[in-house]
Design a protein around this motif. Structure first.
Motif, PDB file in Angstrom:
ATOM      1  N   SER A  54       1.287  -1.050   0.104  1.00  0.00           N
ATOM      2  CA  SER A  54       0.123  -0.269  -0.033  1.00  0.00           C
ATOM      3  C   SER A  54       0.714   1.229  -0.317  1.00  0.00           C
ATOM      4  O   SER A  54       0.530   2.666  -0.186  1.00  0.00           O
ATOM      5  CB  SER A  54      -0.746  -0.222   1.495  1.00  0.00           C
ATOM      6  OG  SER A  54      -0.464  -0.289   2.702  1.00  0.00           O
ATOM      7  N   ARG A  55       2.031   1.323   0.404  1.00  0.00           N
ATOM      8  CA  ARG A  55       2.918   2.626   0.591  1.00  0.00           C
ATOM      9  C   ARG A  55       4.112   2.501  -0.969  1.00  0.00           C
ATOM     10  O   ARG A  55       4.154   3.382  -1.333  1.00  0.00           O
ATOM     11  CB  ARG A  55       3.992   1.967   1.487  1.00  0.00           C
ATOM     12  CG  ARG A  55       3.603   1.864   2.751  1.00  0.00           C
ATOM     13  CD  ARG A  55       4.906   1.353   4.212  1.00  0.00           C
ATOM     14  NE  ARG A  55       5.661   1.858   3.650  1.00  0.00           N
ATOM     15  CZ  ARG A  55       6.714   2.907   3.738  1.00  0.00           C
ATOM     16  NH1 ARG A  55       5.219   3.689   4.843  1.00  0.00           N
ATOM     17  NH2 ARG A  55       7.464   3.478   3.675  1.00  0.00           N
ATOM     18  N   CYS A  56       2.938   1.222  -1.880  1.00  0.00           N
ATOM     19  CA  CYS A  56       3.824   2.117  -3.490  1.00  0.00           C
ATOM     20  C   CYS A  56       3.798   3.340  -4.037  1.00  0.00           C
ATOM     21  O   CYS A  56       2.622   3.691  -3.559  1.00  0.00           O
ATOM     22  CB  CYS A  56       3.318   1.160  -4.132  1.00  0.00           C
ATOM     23  SG  CYS A  56       3.749   1.291  -6.375  1.00  0.00           S
ATOM     24  N   LEU A  57       4.417   4.154  -4.199  1.00  0.00           N
ATOM     25  CA  LEU A  57       4.522   5.092  -5.036  1.00  0.00           C
ATOM     26  C   LEU A  57       4.210   5.642  -6.335  1.00  0.00           C
ATOM     27  O   LEU A  57       4.656   6.440  -6.711  1.00  0.00           O
ATOM     28  CB  LEU A  57       5.760   6.136  -4.508  1.00  0.00           C
ATOM     29  CG  LEU A  57       6.994   6.389  -3.318  1.00  0.00           C
ATOM     30  CD1 LEU A  57       8.256   6.501  -2.734  1.00  0.00           C
ATOM     31  CD2 LEU A  57       5.089   7.241  -2.415  1.00  0.00           C
ATOM     32  N   SER A  58       4.071   4.723  -6.561  1.00  0.00           N
ATOM     33  CA  SER A  58       4.751   4.425  -8.390  1.00  0.00           C
ATOM     34  C   SER A  58       5.629   5.659  -8.904  1.00  0.00           C
ATOM     35  O   SER A  58       5.441   5.462  -9.868  1.00  0.00           O
ATOM     36  CB  SER A  58       3.151   4.791  -9.366  1.00  0.00           C
ATOM     37  OG  SER A  58       2.017   4.147  -8.903  1.00  0.00           O
ATOM     38  N   CYS A  59       7.022   4.932  -8.263  1.00  0.00           N
ATOM     39  CA  CYS A  59       7.796   6.111  -9.365  1.00  0.00           C
ATOM     40  C   CYS A  59       8.705   4.700  -9.882  1.00  0.00           C
ATOM     41  O   CYS A  59       8.873   5.684 -10.391  1.00  0.00           O
ATOM     42  CB  CYS A  59       8.983   6.286  -7.278  1.00  0.00           C
ATOM     43  SG  CYS A  59       9.517   4.704  -6.859  1.00  0.00           S
ATOM     44  N   ASN A  60       8.704   3.444  -9.999  1.00  0.00           N
ATOM     45  CA  ASN A  60       9.225   3.328 -10.828  1.00  0.00           C
ATOM     46  C   ASN A  60      10.454   2.020 -10.924  1.00  0.00           C
ATOM     47  O   ASN A  60      11.051   1.950 -12.168  1.00  0.00           O
ATOM     48  CB  ASN A  60       8.869   3.423 -12.668  1.00  0.00           C
ATOM     49  CG  ASN A  60       8.231   2.731 -13.251  1.00  0.00           C
ATOM     50  OD1 ASN A  60       8.118   0.743 -13.400  1.00  0.00           O
ATOM     51  ND2 ASN A  60       9.153   2.535 -14.486  1.00  0.00           N
ATOM     52  N   MET A  64       6.684  -2.376 -11.091  1.00  0.00           N
ATOM     53  CA  MET A  64       5.346  -2.218 -10.784  1.00  0.00           C
ATOM     54  C   MET A  64       4.641  -1.851 -11.291  1.00  0.00           C
ATOM     55  O   MET A  64       3.784  -2.315 -10.152  1.00  0.00           O
ATOM     56  CB  MET A  64       5.967  -0.466 -10.906  1.00  0.00           C
ATOM     57  CG  MET A  64       5.055   1.169 -10.822  1.00  0.00           C
ATOM     58  SD  MET A  64       5.413   2.360 -11.350  1.00  0.00           S
ATOM     59  CE  MET A  64       4.218   2.272 -12.769  1.00  0.00           C
ATOM     60  N   ASP A  65       4.604  -2.524 -11.910  1.00  0.00           N
ATOM     61  CA  ASP A  65       3.113  -2.916 -13.455  1.00  0.00           C
ATOM     62  C   ASP A  65       2.655  -3.928 -12.401  1.00  0.00           C
ATOM     63  O   ASP A  65       1.484  -3.990 -11.677  1.00  0.00           O
ATOM     64  CB  ASP A  65       3.275  -2.970 -14.789  1.00  0.00           C
ATOM     65  CG  ASP A  65       2.779  -1.534 -15.116  1.00  0.00           C
ATOM     66  OD1 ASP A  65       4.160  -0.608 -14.594  1.00  0.00           O
ATOM     67  OD2 ASP A  65       2.264  -1.651 -16.510  1.00  0.00           O
ATOM     68  N   GLN A  92       1.472  -2.905  -9.094  1.00  0.00           N
ATOM     69  CA  GLN A  92      -0.053  -2.630  -9.025  1.00  0.00           C
ATOM     70  C   GLN A  92      -1.251  -3.307  -8.729  1.00  0.00           C
ATOM     71  O   GLN A  92      -2.054  -2.855  -8.971  1.00  0.00           O
ATOM     72  CB  GLN A  92      -0.130  -1.076  -9.993  1.00  0.00           C
ATOM     73  CG  GLN A  92       1.415   0.339  -9.496  1.00  0.00           C
ATOM     74  CD  GLN A  92       0.700   0.461  -8.656  1.00  0.00           C
ATOM     75  OE1 GLN A  92      -1.285   0.495  -8.115  1.00  0.00           O
ATOM     76  NE2 GLN A  92       1.280   1.698  -7.710  1.00  0.00           N
TER      77      GLN A  92
END
Lengths: 139, 299, 230
Positions: free
Chosen positions: C114-120, C133-134, C137
């Motif tokens: 839940s902490r994923c920032l989508s920073c890749n 990342m995908d 997500q």
């Protein structure tokens, strides 16, 4: 300045100015606009849980007092923006609370850890709750 | 009308009834919502600190996905439809703030590297705005089962109406959900607490606080004689609906009241089937009450 | 043998700050061995399958911190190298039969997604070119199939976990996704079940009994000539 009846008095140094400037920079708000009307506090749904009222925290920041960080107020603030729509001086108090949280979080202080949640709680809570909790309470 | 649609995490899990009813109600109104490919979590809250860059990546990536859909000829219009209030607020605010600040946008681009440059042309819409655009008479025209005799209290929560700059409607006197409910034939119950906070993410680590706040809202709905409360936010629905057992712990006298998504009432009024209304996923179960009102068949 | 001292093809690499002249046509792993390093940890299959030899490096004139498998990546001149043979991570134990193929399976065991920032950053760090990342997500929203398919080539080298600013351990999520996928989405492999039935019915009993009766030399002979006999 001599101490008043409480035996305490305020002193101001460069560190006070830098704390205030830091909060203004992070929040993008002009703290000096506040005239202490208390409208933010009267509209806040969470004051019962707060150690300082939101308007008190703003006053601390105006005076550059880092004690603004000592209360639980910035952490109890849930960014509902009731204060924002009520402020007659156009200050977004929620932004100021965020700036205070950021000062603490960026100094490697986390308010909450996911490790504290049980499997049952994790099963029950929707992502939207956990994600926002983490965004607001951890750095 | 074919538009890209951003569901958000919770509509895919705990709020599937919100997504199902949305998609089906939209179909009735000839709106085809196409799920955004490769979408990622928006982050749920807007990054308020002025120097923040990293928390912009998530919302901006989603906007780039809209650009890609246009480039691929999948859609014509750069309007992104959202439903979850927190997603709507986060993506919309990031869109505005990033475009107002070229330096920030440059930094975002630098971190993203391989992503194509964001056009800056996507408009972020809430589904309610789309309905208002369609016109309330169009909604009424689609109604097959008017919700007569159903007393519904709209609950806006925080982010549909605040901050003022990003409000969907007048923060002091909102009408949009009221107008929709009236178009569906329901009777509106006006709550003084309709935009007071439900406790939001305090549900995670201060659940008594959330329960107290939600209790105030629901008690008022009960006192005003509402049959149910409607919301547009999965976190409000969680605190007000699914967490009523926590309210009962603090206030044993509290009598439970159903909380549903506004789109579920649309699906019901449009005469759609049980799969579309998906009331079985709500807690407390609104079906006994709806049956009593003659709006669904007795089981 | 590749370790031919070809003067014209020598490059300089810097391993943990110490410089070595090595032939330029070696992998990082072989170059390090050429320079006198002995791998006790951080080396496994040497074929790009096991994920034991995760390595980070920078090249001269670039700010980029890159990741690679030491057994696959060729050395470059002025490469600054450090091995990351292990990434500390808690591996949750679960009974796959108790889980369901949904988001809760991930949220309960690895709520930090839940902490994923989508920073890749994870995707950029992956030596297997996986869209890390995908898949994280996809797991967050409970799309088990997508998470399993996207992460199929993951070898758990750990570079994503070391780089993640949200402190997520993506490869653990990938593994859970694939387990859930094979258990609940793909279902049991029919041909395996059929073969199992044949085993249980005793179809191979005679062959196994014969093998068990052989002495060491005869077994060795069987093994060495196994391909000829097929």
């Amino acid at each position: 300045m001599s101490p008043g009846k409480s035996g305490q008095y305020l002193t101001f140094g460069p560190e006070n100015a830098s704390f205030k400037a830091k909060i203004e920079e992070l929040s993008g708000e002009n703290i000096d606009l506040c005239m202490q009307c208390g409208g933010c506090s009267s509209g806040c749904p969470l004051t019962e849980e707060m150690e300082f009222l939101p308007s008190t925290v703003i006053r601390y920041v105006q005076l550059g007092m880092e004690e603004a960080l000592d209360s639980n107020t910035p952490w109890v603030c849930i960014t509902c923006f009731n204060c924002e729509v009520r402020c007659p001086r156009g200050i977004d108090v929620a932004n100021v609370m965020e700036a205070l949280r950021q000062v603490a979080l960026r100094a490697k202080y986390d308010r909450f850890s996911l490790d504290e949640l049980t499997s049952e709680e994790l099963m029950e809570l929707p992502q939207i709750a956990i994600i926002s909790n983490q965004r607001k309470l951890t750095g | 009308m074919r538009l890209p649609y951003y569901p958000g995490c919770t509509l895919k899990t705990d709020a599937q009834n919100f997504e199902t009813s949305t998609l089906e109600a939209a179909k009735t109104l000839d709106i085809e919502l196409v799920e955004l490919p490769r979408w990622n979590c928006c982050g749920t809250v807007h990054a308020l600190a002025k120097d923040d860059v990293i928390h912009y990546l998530a919302p901006i990536r989603n906007l780039i996905r809209v650009d890609e859909m246009i480039a691929n000829g999948e859609i014509e219009d750069g309007k992104l439809v959202t439903q979850c209030v927190m997603c709507w607020n986060t993506i919309k605010r990031a869109n505005t703030a990033a475009l107002e600040d070229p330096d920030k946008m440059e930094k975002i681009r630098g971190i993203m590297e391989k992503e194509p440059e964001y056009s800056g042309k996507v408009e972020v819409l809430h589904f309610l705005e789309l309905l208002k655009e369609k016109g309330w008479e169009t909604i009424t025209g689609a109604v097959k089962l008017p919700l007569e005799g159903l007393k519904v209290a709209p609950y806006y929560g925080c982010l549909l109406l605040r901050p003022r700059e990003f409000a969907l409607d007048d923060p002091d006197n909102p009408r949009i959900i009221e107008d929709l409910l009236e178009a569906l034939g329901a009777e509106v119950v006006d709550l003084a607490y309709k935009s007071k906070c439900c406790g939001a993410y305090h549900a995670v680590h201060m659940k008594e606080v959330s329960a107290e706040l939600s209790h105030k809202i629901l008690s008022q709905a009960n006192e005003m004689g509402a049959d149910m409360v409607v919301t547009a936010c999965p976190l409000c629905e969680f605190n007000l609906g699914k967490r009523q057992h926590e309210i009962k712990k603090l206030h044993p006298e509290f009598s439970s009241i159903p909380v549903v998504y506004y789109t579920q009432l649309m699906a019901l009024a449009f005469g759609l089937n049980e799969e579309a209304t998906a009331f079985e996923e709500n807690t407390p179960d609104p079906r006994p009450l709806l049956a009593e009102k003659g709006l669904i068949m007795e089981r | 043998m590749i370790m031919e001292n070809n003067e014209s093809n020598m490059v300089t690499i810097h391993v943990m700050g110490k410089s070595h002249e090595v032939p330029g046509d070696l992998t990082i792993m072989k170059a390090m061995e050429y320079a006198g390093h002995q791998f006790r940890r951080g080396s496994g299959c040497r074929g790009g399958y096991c994920g034991a030899c995760a390595t980070i490096y920078r090249t001269k004139g670039s700010y980029k911190l890159l990741g690679a498998l030491a057994c696959q990546k060729m050395v470059e001149d002025d490469m600054y190298i450090a091995q990351i043979p292990f990434s500390p991570a808690e591996k949750k134990s679960y009974d796959i039969n108790d889980l369901r193929a949904d988001a809760n399976a991930f949220m309960v065991h690895y709520p930090e997604i839940s902490r994923c920032l989508s920073c890749n950053t994870c995707t950029k760090a992956c030596p297997q070119d996986i869209m890390v990342m995908d898949y994280v997500q996809a797991a967050l929203r409970g799309d088990v199939s997508e998470a399993a398919k996207l992460s199929f080539d993951c070898i758990s080298c750990g570079l994503c976990a070391i780089r993640c600013p949200a402190e997520i351990v993506p490869y653990n999520i990938a593994q859970l996704a694939r387990r859930l996928y094979s258990k609940y989405v793909d279902g049991p492999a029919e041909h395996v079940l059929e073969k199992l039935k044949e085993v249980e019915e005793g179809k191979f009993d005679a062959e196994i009994a014969e093998l068990q009766s052989l002495d060491r030399e005869a077994l060795k002979e069987r093994y060495e000539t196994r391909e000829k006999r097929l």
